[in-house]
Design an enzyme around this catalytic site. Sequence first.
Site, PDB file in Angstrom:
ATOM      1  N   GLY A 260       2.355  14.558  -4.032  1.00 41.67           N
ATOM      2  CA  GLY A 260       3.754  14.959  -3.877  1.00 41.67           C
ATOM      3  C   GLY A 260       3.989  15.479  -2.480  1.00 41.67           C
ATOM      4  O   GLY A 260       3.039  15.785  -1.754  1.00 41.67           O
TER       5      GLY A 260
ATOM      6  N   HIS B 143      -5.977   8.892  -1.833  1.00 37.94           N
ATOM      7  CA  HIS B 143      -5.231   8.144  -2.867  1.00 37.94           C
ATOM      8  C   HIS B 143      -6.050   6.954  -3.376  1.00 37.94           C
ATOM      9  O   HIS B 143      -6.101   5.921  -2.714  1.00 37.94           O
ATOM     10  CB  HIS B 143      -3.903   7.651  -2.291  1.00 37.94           C
ATOM     11  CG  HIS B 143      -2.929   8.763  -2.061  1.00 37.94           C
ATOM     12  ND1 HIS B 143      -2.053   9.196  -3.024  1.00 37.94           N
ATOM     13  CD2 HIS B 143      -2.731   9.554  -0.978  1.00 37.94           C
ATOM     14  CE1 HIS B 143      -1.342  10.207  -2.557  1.00 37.94           C
ATOM     15  NE2 HIS B 143      -1.728  10.446  -1.309  1.00 37.94           N
TER      16      HIS B 143
ATOM     17  N   LYS C 220       8.103  -4.540 -13.984  1.00 34.06           N
ATOM     18  CA  LYS C 220       8.584  -5.914 -13.778  1.00 34.06           C
ATOM     19  C   LYS C 220       7.479  -6.961 -14.010  1.00 34.06           C
ATOM     20  O   LYS C 220       7.701  -7.971 -14.666  1.00 34.06           O
ATOM     21  CB  LYS C 220       9.109  -6.035 -12.352  1.00 34.06           C
ATOM     22  CG  LYS C 220       9.857  -7.301 -12.071  1.00 34.06           C
ATOM     23  CD  LYS C 220      11.291  -7.091 -12.419  1.00 34.06           C
ATOM     24  CE  LYS C 220      12.180  -8.217 -12.017  1.00 34.06           C
ATOM     25  NZ  LYS C 220      13.574  -7.921 -12.338  1.00 34.06           N
TER      26      LYS C 220
ATOM     27  N   CYS D 206      -4.440  14.405  -4.373  1.00 37.93           N
ATOM     28  CA  CYS D 206      -3.710  14.955  -3.228  1.00 37.93           C
ATOM     29  C   CYS D 206      -3.009  16.277  -3.610  1.00 37.93           C
ATOM     30  O   CYS D 206      -3.660  17.256  -3.880  1.00 37.93           O
ATOM     31  CB  CYS D 206      -2.744  13.894  -2.713  1.00 37.93           C
ATOM     32  SG  CYS D 206      -2.246  14.224  -1.030  1.00 37.93           S
ATOM     33  N   TYR D 207      -1.688  16.316  -3.690  1.00 38.63           N
ATOM     34  CA  TYR D 207      -1.000  17.556  -4.082  1.00 38.63           C
ATOM     35  C   TYR D 207      -1.510  18.030  -5.444  1.00 38.63           C
ATOM     36  O   TYR D 207      -1.684  19.225  -5.680  1.00 38.63           O
ATOM     37  CB  TYR D 207       0.513  17.332  -4.137  1.00 38.63           C
ATOM     38  CG  TYR D 207       1.305  18.555  -4.565  1.00 38.63           C
ATOM     39  CD1 TYR D 207       1.547  19.601  -3.680  1.00 38.63           C
ATOM     40  CD2 TYR D 207       1.799  18.665  -5.867  1.00 38.63           C
ATOM     41  CE1 TYR D 207       2.273  20.721  -4.082  1.00 38.63           C
ATOM     42  CE2 TYR D 207       2.521  19.774  -6.274  1.00 38.63           C
ATOM     43  CZ  TYR D 207       2.749  20.802  -5.377  1.00 38.63           C
ATOM     44  OH  TYR D 207       3.464  21.913  -5.786  1.00 38.63           O
TER      45      TYR D 207
ATOM     46  N   GLU E 291      -5.207   5.067  -5.780  1.00 43.76           N
ATOM     47  CA  GLU E 291      -4.311   4.067  -6.377  1.00 43.76           C
ATOM     48  C   GLU E 291      -3.797   3.035  -5.372  1.00 43.76           C
ATOM     49  O   GLU E 291      -3.330   1.971  -5.772  1.00 43.76           O
ATOM     50  CB  GLU E 291      -3.120   4.770  -7.057  1.00 43.76           C
ATOM     51  CG  GLU E 291      -2.105   5.455  -6.134  1.00 43.76           C
ATOM     52  CD  GLU E 291      -2.498   6.862  -5.695  1.00 43.76           C
ATOM     53  OE1 GLU E 291      -3.709   7.190  -5.783  1.00 43.76           O
ATOM     54  OE2 GLU E 291      -1.624   7.618  -5.233  1.00 43.76           O
TER      55      GLU E 291
ATOM     56  N   SER F  46      22.145 -12.992 -18.609  1.00 47.59           N
ATOM     57  CA  SER F  46      22.575 -13.391 -17.276  1.00 47.59           C
ATOM     58  C   SER F  46      21.739 -14.536 -16.739  1.00 47.59           C
ATOM     59  O   SER F  46      22.097 -15.148 -15.749  1.00 47.59           O
ATOM     60  CB  SER F  46      22.408 -12.208 -16.337  1.00 47.59           C
ATOM     61  OG  SER F  46      21.021 -11.949 -16.191  1.00 47.59           O
ATOM     62  N   GLY F  47      20.587 -14.782 -17.366  1.00 46.77           N
ATOM     63  CA  GLY F  47      19.666 -15.763 -16.823  1.00 46.77           C
ATOM     64  C   GLY F  47      18.627 -15.107 -15.931  1.00 46.77           C
ATOM     65  O   GLY F  47      17.661 -15.729 -15.521  1.00 46.77           O
ATOM     66  N   GLY F  48      18.799 -13.819 -15.629  1.00 45.04           N
ATOM     67  CA  GLY F  48      17.789 -13.078 -14.883  1.00 45.04           C
ATOM     68  C   GLY F  48      16.597 -12.804 -15.795  1.00 45.04           C
ATOM     69  O   GLY F  48      16.707 -12.906 -17.021  1.00 45.04           O
ATOM     70  N   VAL F  49      15.464 -12.449 -15.185  1.00 39.76           N
ATOM     71  CA  VAL F  49      14.244 -12.343 -15.989  1.00 39.76           C
ATOM     72  C   VAL F  49      14.327 -11.223 -17.035  1.00 39.76           C
ATOM     73  O   VAL F  49      13.893 -11.405 -18.182  1.00 39.76           O
ATOM     74  CB  VAL F  49      12.970 -12.220 -15.097  1.00 39.76           C
ATOM     75  CG1 VAL F  49      13.056 -11.090 -14.121  1.00 39.76           C
ATOM     76  CG2 VAL F  49      11.735 -12.058 -15.940  1.00 39.76           C
ATOM     77  N   ASP F  50      14.933 -10.092 -16.703  1.00 38.09           N
ATOM     78  CA  ASP F  50      14.905  -8.963 -17.638  1.00 38.09           C
ATOM     79  C   ASP F  50      15.728  -9.243 -18.891  1.00 38.09           C
ATOM     80  O   ASP F  50      15.262  -9.020 -20.016  1.00 38.09           O
ATOM     81  CB  ASP F  50      15.405  -7.680 -16.956  1.00 38.09           C
ATOM     82  CG  ASP F  50      14.640  -7.380 -15.676  1.00 38.09           C
ATOM     83  OD1 ASP F  50      13.541  -7.953 -15.511  1.00 38.09           O
ATOM     84  OD2 ASP F  50      15.130  -6.599 -14.850  1.00 38.09           O
ATOM     85  N   SER F  51      16.953  -9.741 -18.693  1.00 39.13           N
ATOM     86  CA  SER F  51      17.765 -10.008 -19.891  1.00 39.13           C
ATOM     87  C   SER F  51      17.196 -11.204 -20.646  1.00 39.13           C
ATOM     88  O   SER F  51      17.282 -11.266 -21.875  1.00 39.13           O
ATOM     89  CB  SER F  51      19.238 -10.220 -19.536  1.00 39.13           C
ATOM     90  OG  SER F  51      19.438 -11.417 -18.839  1.00 39.13           O
TER      91      SER F  51
END
Length: 597
Positions: free
Chosen positions: A117, A231, A453, A144-145, A233, A285-290
């Site tokens: 942080g 870090h 995602k 770290c923090y 990660e 909508s045709g987007g990946v999420d919907s």
Amino acid sequence: MQCSPVAALILSNSKAVRKCNRNWNAVLPARDKSAPNNANRAIWRTNTACPKLIRSVKTAATSAHSKILILDFGSQYTQVIARRIRELQVYSEIVRFETPAAEIARLKPKGLILSGGPASVYDKGAPQLDPEIFSLGIPVLGICYGMQLMAHHLGGQVEFSARREYGPGMLHVTNSSQLFDGIGEQIDIWSSHGDKITALPAGFRAAARTENSPFAAIEDPQRKLYALQFHPEVSHTPRGKEILQNFVYHICRCTMDWTMGSFIEEACARIREQVGDQKVVLGLSGGVDSSVTAALLHRAIGDQLTCIFVNNGLLRSREEEIVQRVFGENFHVRLKYVDASQRFLALLKGVTDPETKRKIIGNEFIKVFQEATEELLEEDRRKSARQLVAANPSGGGHGGYKFLAQGTLYPDVIESVSIEGNPAQVIKSHHNVGGLPEKMHFELVEPVRQLFKDEVRQAGLQLGLPKEIVYRQPFPGPGLAVRILGEVTPERLSILREADTIVVSEMESSDWYYRVWQSFAVLLPVRSVGVMGDQRTYENTVVLRIVESQDGMTADWVRLPYELLARISARISNEVKGVNRVCYDVSSKPPSTIEWE
Ligand code: XMP
């Protein structure tokens, strides 16, 4: 940020999302003269994008999976930690830094990670934790923090260091720690900290050092407390994944039970439980999420789901065909197609101001969606009345749409809190479009809200969605209207669609399409002189916008091969009537944005 038109409009209703977007917007730095060149850009981006935020979800879920909880102290990398753990097939969740120990115990995690942080443990208002978490008997890894906080709370000494350790370094493992099992004596690491530990808490020992610090890794194996000053990660600590693996598998004893197959099964069960025999409507909508949300719901509840696809007249070429083919024909999802293009184009007539365009489109979308739902209700009423009359001539029937499904993703539900009270600022109004669910009294179904995602994409593939949907690039809700500067007219839409089709097809055939975040054409309200054959021309200008990005918050223009740029440019000026000049946009975000409006 979800970028499909429907989902984005709906999604921005959630308070958490609005707050998150406002805060991200507010802290985007102005042009940074110290911005490094390409090699260090990824690090620079993540460090400068959101300097003082604490992000966390309001409530974590209890589940039967092995689980790691990440207490978020505002690091740029908190989400990266969560993803790394999930890559190890162990479920992870981000929670607020001050989550009480009793609440943590209730959630039964196998381990805790304290994120980094921006604060210093001695700062007034520095985020603190409930020290009781160290007595729960659950393994803890401070980063770290998180490390400094652990040392501070357990009686060690943390001091401001005049020599800031930032960037790459070498870690020397000095003690046989379970954390460094199989890693050897020396590894490359990446750090970013000012403060450092100068005296260890009772019971701790050093496990590794750097040139700058004898306590780069510390541990109290008896109490299962571990901490790292660097870090693990980030990809710049190449062996970091093995360190996290040692913590998660060997110290926390997690099992690898977070897989897409198990997610889909559990998500379907949860959907059925939430929805019962009620009906669900989803703005596709045709987007990946919907799209993934639709496929998941369809698997869970079949015909109880109806999707509404609104053609606002601002779509890319053949977009409506693709969506209807994939969902209507292949998936047999009940799909209501609404062609509202004339309504949108009429409202946009003569409008040139970007914000006005966005607001018109957002408001009209809500109206169209509302009307479409009412039409559906009417159709259903008629249908069920017919069925009931046939079965029971005295009865009547009405089935309402109680639920609205949307493709909210995990990064969207992570709450953002500015710890320094950054003033909210609107950059583009898509982040603040108002209230579909509130207005229509829907209950929300958000089956992918646990996923990042890349996990949504995996789920999509597993559910059988084609690659053209799963890996498609984000497309803004207001569509081509924000890529046509100046007035949106049918003629200008047609020029842009043709140019856009060439960009997409050349990007695909050169294998660049899936390597970039977005690649599209923009039509400027600028005409310039050219020559074609022996003829003077005075025609439009198209700009190519091709960017790489992790999340759309920051972006950089792609160094495409000149040959590819030349081919796209030549094809557009030769094939698209009305264009005689093509430019390449070499601006990063910030200071520019990805879309031009
Ligand atoms: P900007 O232009 O803000 O875009 O740098 C960042 C990302 O968001 C997408 N974008 C939108 N997505 N509705 C959306 O769903 C919108 O109104 C909208 N405006 C921009 C943009 O394509 C990029 O990926």
